[in-house]
Design a protein around this motif. Structure first.
Motif, mmCIF file in Angstrom:
data_model
loop_
_atom_site.group_PDB
_atom_site.id
_atom_site.type_symbol
_atom_site.label_atom_id
_atom_site.label_comp_id
_atom_site.label_asym_id
_atom_site.label_seq_id
_atom_site.Cartn_x
_atom_site.Cartn_y
_atom_site.Cartn_z
ATOM 1 N N LEU A 1 0.827 -1.208 0.000
ATOM 2 C CA LEU A 1 0.000 0.000 0.000
ATOM 3 C C LEU A 1 0.864 1.262 0.000
ATOM 4 N N ALA A 2 1.904 1.279 0.824
ATOM 5 C CA ALA A 2 2.769 2.468 0.895
ATOM 6 C C ALA A 2 3.520 2.680 -0.402
ATOM 7 N N GLU A 3 3.908 1.571 -1.048
ATOM 8 C CA GLU A 3 4.654 1.685 -2.304
ATOM 9 C C GLU A 3 3.743 2.036 -3.481
ATOM 10 N N GLY A 4 2.451 1.720 -3.339
ATOM 11 C CA GLY A 4 1.541 1.854 -4.475
ATOM 12 C C GLY A 4 0.648 3.069 -4.444
ATOM 13 N N GLY A 5 1.088 4.129 -3.831
ATOM 14 C CA GLY A 5 0.329 5.370 -3.867
ATOM 15 C C GLY A 5 -0.278 5.774 -2.548
ATOM 16 N N GLY A 6 -0.244 4.855 -1.573
ATOM 17 C CA GLY A 6 -0.719 5.202 -0.238
ATOM 18 C C GLY A 6 -2.164 5.657 -0.205
ATOM 19 N N ARG A 7 -2.456 6.550 0.694
ATOM 20 C CA ARG A 7 -3.831 7.002 0.913
ATOM 21 C C ARG A 7 -4.419 7.650 -0.344
ATOM 22 N N GLU A 8 -3.593 8.353 -1.112
ATOM 23 C CA GLU A 8 -4.104 9.039 -2.301
ATOM 24 C C GLU A 8 -4.634 8.048 -3.332
ATOM 25 N N ARG A 9 -4.012 6.877 -3.397
ATOM 26 C CA ARG A 9 -4.438 5.880 -4.393
ATOM 27 C C ARG A 9 -5.697 5.150 -3.943
ATOM 28 N N TYR A 10 -5.971 5.166 -2.658
ATOM 29 C CA TYR A 10 -7.124 4.444 -2.115
ATOM 30 C C TYR A 10 -7.999 5.393 -1.298
ATOM 31 N N PRO A 11 -8.622 6.364 -1.936
ATOM 32 C CA PRO A 11 -9.388 7.361 -1.195
ATOM 33 C C PRO A 11 -10.631 6.787 -0.520
ATOM 34 N N TRP A 12 -11.018 5.580 -0.874
ATOM 35 C CA TRP A 12 -12.215 4.969 -0.291
ATOM 36 C C TRP A 12 -11.956 4.332 1.072
ATOM 37 N N MET A 13 -10.730 4.353 1.545
ATOM 38 C CA MET A 13 -10.431 3.793 2.859
ATOM 39 C C MET A 13 -10.637 4.844 3.949
#
Length: 203
Positions: free
Chosen positions: A116-128
């Protein structure tokens, strides 16, 4: 349907599977990005067709399945090829993760994403709504890797170094679980998180 969606991540051998088991024991659905990544490239899936169109049929084995070893060799030293592969696989994984979590019954659902941290973090998964980071001391992670994978210390260290740093993961954490004790400790930590997330879902 679950509208409260929780992300979970951690470095290799930090103990993500132990947390997954503890959440599952409480009746909480956990979507696993690694399992989904394998499923989206099965025969008949659009992602596999796109991979073949991009890289050619030589990346398939005799049964028409993705030859993972051949694919790894193809992208290992070729950054452009690796980006092309990720551009096919990652959107399919992200969409499936979110869909599985939203379709789950229960007050909330968890998406387990090792990178998750390598793959865009919070910005990549705004639905979390929240992100759990599982941590463990380096020496303990090394010992787990040596025991689990039967590798030497040098390779274990390279595998750890290839991932995001602990600091990068902790920077995106809302909740932190330190996994350096017993399974009972993990169960207690997850029970406390479960209570918190049920309140969040009910709010």
């Amino acid at each position: 349907m679950s509208q409260t969606l929780i992300g979970m991540t951690g470095g290799i051998a930090s103990g993500k599977s132990a947390l997954e088991s503890a959440f599952t024991a409480l009746g909480i659905f956990v979507a696993d990005a690694d399992r989904i990544a394998r499923a989206v490239v099965e025969p008949g899936q659009p992602a596999l067709a796109a991979i073949v169109q991009t890289f050619g049929a030589q990346v398939l084995d005799g049964d028409g399945r993705l030859d993972r070893a051949a694919m790894r060799r193809r992208v290992f030293d070729d950054a452009d090829a690796r980006r092309a592969l990720e551009a096919i696989v990652h959107p399919a994984v992200h969409a499936t993760l979110e869909r599985q979590c939203r379709d789950a019954s229960g007050p909330y659902a968890v998406a387990m994403i090792p990178l998750l941290a390598e793959g865009g973090g919070r910005e990549r998964y705004p639905w979390m709504q929240r992100i759990i980071v599982v941590t463990a001391p380096l020496e303990l992670r090394m010992a787990r890797l040596l025991r689990r994978d039967g590798i030497d210390a040098a390779l274990a260290q390279r595998m750890i170094d290839a991932q995001a740093s602990d600091a990068a993961r902790l920077a995106i954490a809302d909740d932190i679980v330190r996994n350096d004790g017993s399974l009972e400790d993990i169960a207690q930590a997850v029970a406390e998180l479960d209570a918190r997330y049920r309140l969040l879902a009910a709010a």
